[in-house]
Design a protein around this motif. Structure first.
Motif, PDB file in Angstrom:
ATOM      1  N   ASP A 115       0.836  -1.209   0.000  1.00 34.56           N
ATOM      2  CA  ASP A 115       0.000   0.000   0.000  1.00 34.56           C
ATOM      3  C   ASP A 115       0.874   1.264   0.000  1.00 34.56           C
ATOM      4  OD1 ASP A 115      -2.245  -1.552   0.038  1.00 34.56           O
ATOM      5  OD2 ASP A 115      -2.578  -1.395   2.211  1.00 34.56           O
ATOM      6  N   LEU A 116       1.953   1.242   0.796  1.00 29.48           N
ATOM      7  CA  LEU A 116       2.835   2.411   0.848  1.00 29.48           C
ATOM      8  C   LEU A 116       3.505   2.641  -0.494  1.00 29.48           C
ATOM      9  CD1 LEU A 116       4.252   4.649   2.420  1.00 29.48           C
ATOM     10  CD2 LEU A 116       5.978   2.959   3.132  1.00 29.48           C
ATOM     11  N   ALA A 117       3.952   1.580  -1.136  1.00 29.87           N
ATOM     12  CA  ALA A 117       4.587   1.745  -2.447  1.00 29.87           C
ATOM     13  C   ALA A 117       3.597   2.295  -3.473  1.00 29.87           C
ATOM     14  CB  ALA A 117       5.157   0.393  -2.902  1.00 29.87           C
ATOM     15  N   ARG A 118       2.334   1.867  -3.375  1.00 28.20           N
ATOM     16  CA  ARG A 118       1.323   2.342  -4.331  1.00 28.20           C
ATOM     17  C   ARG A 118       1.048   3.822  -4.158  1.00 28.20           C
ATOM     18  NH1 ARG A 118      -3.808   2.987  -3.507  1.00 28.20           N
ATOM     19  NH2 ARG A 118      -3.772   1.724  -1.614  1.00 28.20           N
ATOM     20  N   GLN A 120       2.955   6.034  -2.732  1.00 28.99           N
ATOM     21  CA  GLN A 120       4.165   6.794  -3.057  1.00 28.99           C
ATOM     22  C   GLN A 120       4.285   7.008  -4.568  1.00 28.99           C
ATOM     23  OE1 GLN A 120       7.195   4.458  -1.147  1.00 28.99           O
ATOM     24  NE2 GLN A 120       7.241   5.775   0.703  1.00 28.99           N
ATOM     25  N   ALA A 121       3.982   5.953  -5.327  1.00 31.75           N
ATOM     26  CA  ALA A 121       4.009   6.092  -6.788  1.00 31.75           C
ATOM     27  C   ALA A 121       2.934   7.072  -7.264  1.00 31.75           C
ATOM     28  CB  ALA A 121       3.801   4.724  -7.439  1.00 31.75           C
ATOM     29  N   ASP A 122       1.757   7.030  -6.614  1.00 29.36           N
ATOM     30  CA  ASP A 122       0.677   7.953  -6.973  1.00 29.36           C
ATOM     31  C   ASP A 122       1.075   9.395  -6.663  1.00 29.36           C
ATOM     32  OD1 ASP A 122      -2.138   8.431  -7.804  1.00 29.36           O
ATOM     33  OD2 ASP A 122      -2.344   9.101  -5.715  1.00 29.36           O
ATOM     34  N   LEU A 123       1.764   9.594  -5.515  1.00 25.28           N
ATOM     35  CA  LEU A 123       2.219  10.934  -5.163  1.00 25.28           C
ATOM     36  C   LEU A 123       3.252  11.442  -6.170  1.00 25.28           C
ATOM     37  CD1 LEU A 123       2.411  13.366  -3.270  1.00 25.28           C
ATOM     38  CD2 LEU A 123       4.095  12.066  -1.913  1.00 25.28           C
ATOM     39  N   ALA A 124       4.165  10.583  -6.559  1.00 24.59           N
ATOM     40  CA  ALA A 124       5.178  11.008  -7.533  1.00 24.59           C
ATOM     41  C   ALA A 124       4.535  11.374  -8.872  1.00 24.59           C
ATOM     42  CB  ALA A 124       6.206   9.890  -7.716  1.00 24.59           C
ATOM     43  N   ARG A 125       3.543  10.630  -9.263  1.00 24.76           N
ATOM     44  CA  ARG A 125       2.865  10.899 -10.534  1.00 24.76           C
ATOM     45  C   ARG A 125       2.094  12.220 -10.468  1.00 24.76           C
ATOM     46  NH1 ARG A 125       1.138   6.337 -10.847  1.00 24.76           N
ATOM     47  NH2 ARG A 125      -0.924   6.589  -9.895  1.00 24.76           N
ATOM     48  N   ARG A 126       1.414  12.492  -9.354  1.00 29.09           N
ATOM     49  CA  ARG A 126       0.650  13.723  -9.197  1.00 29.09           C
ATOM     50  C   ARG A 126       1.580  14.948  -9.154  1.00 29.09           C
ATOM     51  NH1 ARG A 126      -4.718  13.125  -7.968  1.00 29.09           N
ATOM     52  NH2 ARG A 126      -5.387  10.996  -7.576  1.00 29.09           N
ATOM     53  N   ARG A 127       2.728  14.776  -8.544  1.00 36.19           N
ATOM     54  CA  ARG A 127       3.669  15.900  -8.504  1.00 36.19           C
ATOM     55  C   ARG A 127       4.153  16.257  -9.911  1.00 36.19           C
ATOM     56  NH1 ARG A 127       7.258  14.329  -3.124  1.00 36.19           N
ATOM     57  NH2 ARG A 127       5.802  15.275  -1.587  1.00 36.19           N
ATOM     58  N   HIS A 141      -1.711  17.439  -2.106  1.00 36.70           N
ATOM     59  CA  HIS A 141      -1.726  17.401  -0.641  1.00 36.70           C
ATOM     60  C   HIS A 141      -2.408  16.132  -0.132  1.00 36.70           C
ATOM     61  CE1 HIS A 141      -1.706  18.936   3.424  1.00 36.70           C
ATOM     62  NE2 HIS A 141      -3.038  18.729   3.507  1.00 36.70           N
ATOM     63  N   HIS A 142      -3.511  15.757  -0.785  1.00 38.55           N
ATOM     64  CA  HIS A 142      -4.204  14.514  -0.390  1.00 38.55           C
ATOM     65  C   HIS A 142      -3.308  13.292  -0.618  1.00 38.55           C
ATOM     66  CE1 HIS A 142      -7.765  16.594   0.642  1.00 38.55           C
ATOM     67  NE2 HIS A 142      -8.261  16.780  -0.611  1.00 38.55           N
ATOM     68  N   ALA A 143      -2.555  13.294  -1.700  1.00 39.37           N
ATOM     69  CA  ALA A 143      -1.655  12.183  -1.983  1.00 39.37           C
ATOM     70  C   ALA A 143      -0.548  12.088  -0.935  1.00 39.37           C
ATOM     71  CB  ALA A 143      -1.058  12.327  -3.379  1.00 39.37           C
ATOM     72  N   GLU A 144      -0.066  13.268  -0.504  1.00 40.08           N
ATOM     73  CA  GLU A 144       0.955  13.253   0.547  1.00 40.08           C
ATOM     74  C   GLU A 144       0.396  12.697   1.859  1.00 40.08           C
ATOM     75  OE1 GLU A 144       2.134  17.296   0.652  1.00 40.08           O
ATOM     76  OE2 GLU A 144       3.627  17.095  -0.971  1.00 40.08           O
ATOM     77  N   ASP A 145      -0.847  13.074   2.193  1.00 40.61           N
ATOM     78  CA  ASP A 145      -1.491  12.540   3.404  1.00 40.61           C
ATOM     79  C   ASP A 145      -1.654  11.021   3.313  1.00 40.61           C
ATOM     80  OD1 ASP A 145      -1.604  15.045   4.482  1.00 40.61           O
ATOM     81  OD2 ASP A 145      -3.704  15.414   3.896  1.00 40.61           O
ATOM     82  N   GLN A 151       2.444   4.957   5.567  1.00 43.44           N
ATOM     83  CA  GLN A 151       3.693   4.749   6.318  1.00 43.44           C
ATOM     84  C   GLN A 151       3.393   4.417   7.790  1.00 43.44           C
ATOM     85  OE1 GLN A 151       7.068   4.880   5.130  1.00 43.44           O
ATOM     86  NE2 GLN A 151       7.223   3.863   7.145  1.00 43.44           N
ATOM     87  N   ALA A 152       2.414   5.120   8.365  1.00 44.85           N
ATOM     88  CA  ALA A 152       2.032   4.841   9.761  1.00 44.85           C
ATOM     89  C   ALA A 152       1.462   3.432   9.897  1.00 44.85           C
ATOM     90  CB  ALA A 152       1.025   5.886  10.236  1.00 44.85           C
ATOM     91  N   ALA A 153       0.617   3.027   8.943  1.00 46.60           N
ATOM     92  CA  ALA A 153       0.041   1.688   8.985  1.00 46.60           C
ATOM     93  C   ALA A 153       1.134   0.624   8.881  1.00 46.60           C
ATOM     94  CB  ALA A 153      -0.981   1.513   7.867  1.00 46.60           C
TER      95      ALA A 153
END
Length: 375
Positions: A115-118, A120-127, A141-145, A151-153
């Motif tokens: 889930d974290l890797a997914r 993270q990839a989504d955040l990189a793509r949105r950026r 911002h939502h992708a970063e959250d 990461q917490a999970a």
């Protein structure tokens, strides 16, 4: 006149007897009639308490080592065995759950890492898209959250896995501490149940039975004794003036009153007691008084008998013996080079039934593949 003849005949007979004794006596020997047969008296004492339900041997009976002598009521012991078996079954299943939790924790860590890797990839793509204006800053911002939550999970899953692994790490079901504790309790219960049958610790004749059917006895109380016929010796009480010529290893000739002079035993001096008979008496003599009279003391000298002769002509404890030590021999201290050792193997098999029950219960409650170690 007749009285004179009778007196002369008595004197002549006494002279002949004395001369014969002098001719047959060994001048290089020390002898005594103050000698008696001694041996081991093995007290039979139960290791657990209970009410007697069976007596399998009585006085004068010969029993072999390991034969049952008496049996105690084993109802309480069998109930304890049942409880211990149930506790072991429960412990095995609880440890199985711990192993399953550890395996589940590994899978959960893998899921959270995915889930974290997914995200993270989504955040990189949105950026990348945000730089061209295709994605708003709010979406980034939502992708970063989402990355922070994933990461917490993952951190929580890793901590849960560490907690689960701490319970089962580097163990198997059979050697897990919880299972080992239950195994120990089961072994205790089986041993206690096995000890409700009191067995002969050695082969010998039963004597001094003082237990009856239905009697309640405590652990450690003497219920009877066993006298091994092959563990006997002679204690000859020699005068202190004779001891200077008696040494370990000297040959000995012995005659028992029960068989007479037709049966002679051969033996060896194997030691002397550390004190006189009076020194070890219940009330030792106190000679520090004004009216003192010297009394010649005697010291017990231990004489080993020939086992073959003892087997051919068995002796009883306390029988009188005539002992003659050949003091012309210098002796041989190596005869008593090693200390005497008595042992029994009757109690070595008490754990067999317990170990078989442990293996059976673990096999019935363990799951397939659960015996492998968790790394």
């Amino acid at each position: 006149m007749n009285k004179i003849y009778v007196s002369a005949g008595a004197v002549l007979a006494a002279s002949v007897t004395g001369a014969a004794w002098l001719m047959n006596a060994n001048p290089s020997a020390q002898s005594t009639d103050d000698a008696y047969v001694e041996g081991n008296i093995i007290q039979v004492t139960p290791q657990v308490g209970g009410s007697v339900t069976m007596i399998a041997a009585d006085n004068t009976d010969f029993v072999k080592a390991g034969e049952p002598l008496l049996r105690l009521n084993d109802v309480d012991a069998q109930l304890a065995v049942s409880r211990a078996e149930a506790q072991l079954s429960r412990a095995v299943r609880q440890v199985r759950v711990q192993f399953a939790n550890a395996t589940q924790g590994k899978a959960n860590v893998t899921l959270r890492a995915t889930d974290l890797a997914r995200v993270q990839a989504d955040l990189a793509r949105r950026r990348q898209l945000a730089s061209s204006g295709a994605v708003s800053g709010e979406d980034v911002h939502h992708a970063e959250d989402a990355v922070k939550a994933a990461q917490a999970a993952l951190d929580v899953a890793q901590q849960q896995l560490a907690s689960s692994q701490a319970l089962v790490d580097k163990t198997t079901i059979s050697d897990h501490p919880d299972v080992q504790a239950a195994i120990s309790q089961l072994r205790d219960a089986y041993v206690a149940a096995n000890r409700t049958t009191v067995r002969a610790p050695a082969s010998g004749y039963v004597s001094k039975r003082n237990v009856q059917i239905g009697q309640r006895i405590n652990a450690g109380s003497a219920v009877m004794s066993i006298v091994p016929p092959d563990q006997m010796w002679v204690n000859a009480n020699f005068k202190e003036s004779q001891l200077r010529q008696i040494h370990i290893g000297q040959p000995v000739q012995l005659v028992a009153d029960v068989y007479g002079k037709s049966v002679r035993y051969t033996g060896r001096v194997i030691g002397q007691e550390a004190g006189t008979g009076s020194a070890f008496a219940l009330l030792p003599a106190q000679n520090a008084s004004g009216n003192w009279i010297k009394v010649i003391q005697r010291v017990p000298v231990r004489i080993a008998l020939d086992p073959k002769e003892l087997a051919a002509h068995p002796l009883k404890l306390g029988l009188s013996m005539h002992v003659e030590v050949d003091t012309s021999q210098p002796g041989n201290p190596s005869v008593k080079a090693a200390n005497t050792v008595y042992s029994t193997d009757v109690f070595e098999h008490e754990m067999q039934d317990a170990d078989a029950a442990v293996a059976r219960i673990i096999a019935a409650n363990v799951g397939t593949g659960q015996l492998a170690k968790v790394n």
